[in-house]
Design a protein around this motif. Structure first.
Motif, PDB file in Angstrom:
ATOM      1  N   SER A 157     -18.731   6.934  64.639  1.00  0.00           N
ATOM      2  CA  SER A 157     -17.697   7.784  64.082  1.00  0.00           C
ATOM      3  C   SER A 157     -17.032   8.739  65.057  1.00  0.00           C
ATOM      4  O   SER A 157     -15.561   8.470  65.284  1.00  0.00           O
ATOM      5  CB  SER A 157     -18.123   8.379  62.747  1.00  0.00           C
ATOM      6  OG  SER A 157     -18.518   7.543  62.065  1.00  0.00           O
ATOM      7  N   PRO A 158     -17.692   9.684  65.741  1.00  0.00           N
ATOM      8  CA  PRO A 158     -17.036  10.325  66.639  1.00  0.00           C
ATOM      9  C   PRO A 158     -16.321   9.609  68.026  1.00  0.00           C
ATOM     10  O   PRO A 158     -15.201  10.167  68.445  1.00  0.00           O
ATOM     11  CB  PRO A 158     -17.971  11.503  67.223  1.00  0.00           C
ATOM     12  CG  PRO A 158     -19.548  10.819  66.690  1.00  0.00           C
ATOM     13  CD  PRO A 158     -19.095   9.827  65.482  1.00  0.00           C
ATOM     14  N   GLU A 161     -13.220   7.977  66.660  1.00  0.00           N
ATOM     15  CA  GLU A 161     -12.264   9.239  66.397  1.00  0.00           C
ATOM     16  C   GLU A 161     -11.303   9.260  67.950  1.00  0.00           C
ATOM     17  O   GLU A 161     -10.260   9.324  67.989  1.00  0.00           O
ATOM     18  CB  GLU A 161     -12.653  10.509  66.037  1.00  0.00           C
ATOM     19  CG  GLU A 161     -12.829  10.450  64.596  1.00  0.00           C
ATOM     20  CD  GLU A 161     -13.769  11.616  64.154  1.00  0.00           C
ATOM     21  OE1 GLU A 161     -13.550  12.630  64.705  1.00  0.00           O
ATOM     22  OE2 GLU A 161     -14.088  12.014  63.140  1.00  0.00           O
ATOM     23  N   LEU A 194     -20.461  15.227  70.983  1.00  0.00           N
ATOM     24  CA  LEU A 194     -19.710  14.656  69.999  1.00  0.00           C
ATOM     25  C   LEU A 194     -19.826  15.221  68.547  1.00  0.00           C
ATOM     26  O   LEU A 194     -19.086  15.442  67.633  1.00  0.00           O
ATOM     27  CB  LEU A 194     -19.682  13.181  70.072  1.00  0.00           C
ATOM     28  CG  LEU A 194     -19.314  12.403  71.181  1.00  0.00           C
ATOM     29  CD1 LEU A 194     -19.843  11.018  71.274  1.00  0.00           C
ATOM     30  CD2 LEU A 194     -17.860  12.620  71.418  1.00  0.00           C
ATOM     31  N   ASP A 195     -21.222  15.249  68.370  1.00  0.00           N
ATOM     32  CA  ASP A 195     -21.832  15.703  66.779  1.00  0.00           C
ATOM     33  C   ASP A 195     -21.150  17.143  66.893  1.00  0.00           C
ATOM     34  O   ASP A 195     -20.788  17.652  65.757  1.00  0.00           O
ATOM     35  CB  ASP A 195     -23.158  16.032  66.784  1.00  0.00           C
ATOM     36  CG  ASP A 195     -23.867  14.289  66.658  1.00  0.00           C
ATOM     37  OD1 ASP A 195     -22.983  13.571  66.375  1.00  0.00           O
ATOM     38  OD2 ASP A 195     -25.160  14.128  66.985  1.00  0.00           O
ATOM     39  N   GLY A 197     -18.299  18.482  67.960  1.00  0.00           N
ATOM     40  CA  GLY A 197     -16.863  18.202  68.032  1.00  0.00           C
ATOM     41  C   GLY A 197     -16.345  18.711  69.458  1.00  0.00           C
ATOM     42  O   GLY A 197     -15.156  19.124  69.598  1.00  0.00           O
ATOM     43  N   SER A 200     -14.328  15.842  71.176  1.00  0.00           N
ATOM     44  CA  SER A 200     -13.224  15.360  70.302  1.00  0.00           C
ATOM     45  C   SER A 200     -12.091  16.385  70.178  1.00  0.00           C
ATOM     46  O   SER A 200     -11.076  15.939  70.255  1.00  0.00           O
ATOM     47  CB  SER A 200     -13.717  15.050  69.131  1.00  0.00           C
ATOM     48  OG  SER A 200     -14.102  16.138  68.353  1.00  0.00           O
ATOM     49  N   SER A 201     -12.495  17.520  70.608  1.00  0.00           N
ATOM     50  CA  SER A 201     -11.382  18.823  70.389  1.00  0.00           C
ATOM     51  C   SER A 201     -10.798  19.242  71.769  1.00  0.00           C
ATOM     52  O   SER A 201      -9.862  19.703  71.918  1.00  0.00           O
ATOM     53  CB  SER A 201     -12.198  19.996  70.065  1.00  0.00           C
ATOM     54  OG  SER A 201     -13.286  20.546  71.026  1.00  0.00           O
TER      55      SER A 201
END
Length: 202
Positions: A157-158, A161, A194-195, A197, A200-201
């Motif tokens: 999922s990450p 994204e 990734l968990d 964040g 992804s940020s």
């Protein structure tokens, strides 16, 4: 990440639809069953149009990067987030590497030591979405297999994204063995970011 490719995007579907339409049209002759024939004929024509449009779409997907199966042709034009290795970190063995021995051997010869993770990858003619593992050596990129199920559940999922933003993650990779069958080990400890964040940020 979705579990599987949409049915309408599945590569064999246009061929199946065209075959069924042609079979139905061949069994309904205008001289013996005119009502059935003229009912089936428009459907067969629509199936032919769908087949032609699907071929054009499939060609575009083959030329895209990644392609319709989630395979990379190069890293050009892609944003790659590189995760560095950690001393003593555990490794994860790539699944289905036995299907990609020539590709792995090529990267081994050129001393590749990185892998790019590609969400929404599939096996040839498959529908199930996986996280593909693409080995990299210089400008060469080759499919080595997929993340095993446990790692896929945690990171798919990450990673997906990031993929939606045109970003892919590169991790340390090591090809094991001196002769075929080769294996591939990945260092995924850094993906814990990734968990949290963090990647992804950015």
């Amino acid at each position: 990440m979705p579990r599987s490719k949409p049915l309408l995007a599945w590569e064999p579907l246009p061929y199946i639809v065209l075959f069924v339409a042609a079979l139905a049209l061949s069994t309904a002759r205008p001289d013996s069953l005119p009502v059935v024939f003229w009912s089936v004929a428009p459907v067969a024509a629509l199936a032919l149009v769908y087949f032609i449009l699907s071929l054009a779409r499939e060609r575009r997907l083959r030329e895209s990067n990644p392609n319709g199966n989630g395979e990379l042709s190069s890293l050009a034009g892609l944003e790659i987030r590189q995760i560095e290795g950690q001393a003593g970190a555990p490794v994860t063995t790539v699944a289905e590497s036995g299907r990609h021995q020539p590709e792995i051997d090529l990267i081994r010869i050129h001393e590749g030591d990185r892998a790019v993770l590609v969400p929404r990858a599939t096996r040839w003619l498959g529908r199930r979405y996986r996280v593909g593992v693409e080995l990299v050596a210089g400008d060469r990129v080759r499919r080595a297999g997929f993340l095993p199920e446990a790692a896929e559940k945690r990171f798919a999922s990450p990673l997906d994204e990031l993929r939606a933003r045109g970003v892919y993650v590169s991790v340390p990779a090591r090809i094991t063995g001196t002769t075929r069958p080769f294996g591939v080990d990945l260092e995924l400890a850094g993906l814990a970011q990734l968990d949290e964040g963090e990647l992804s940020s950015r």
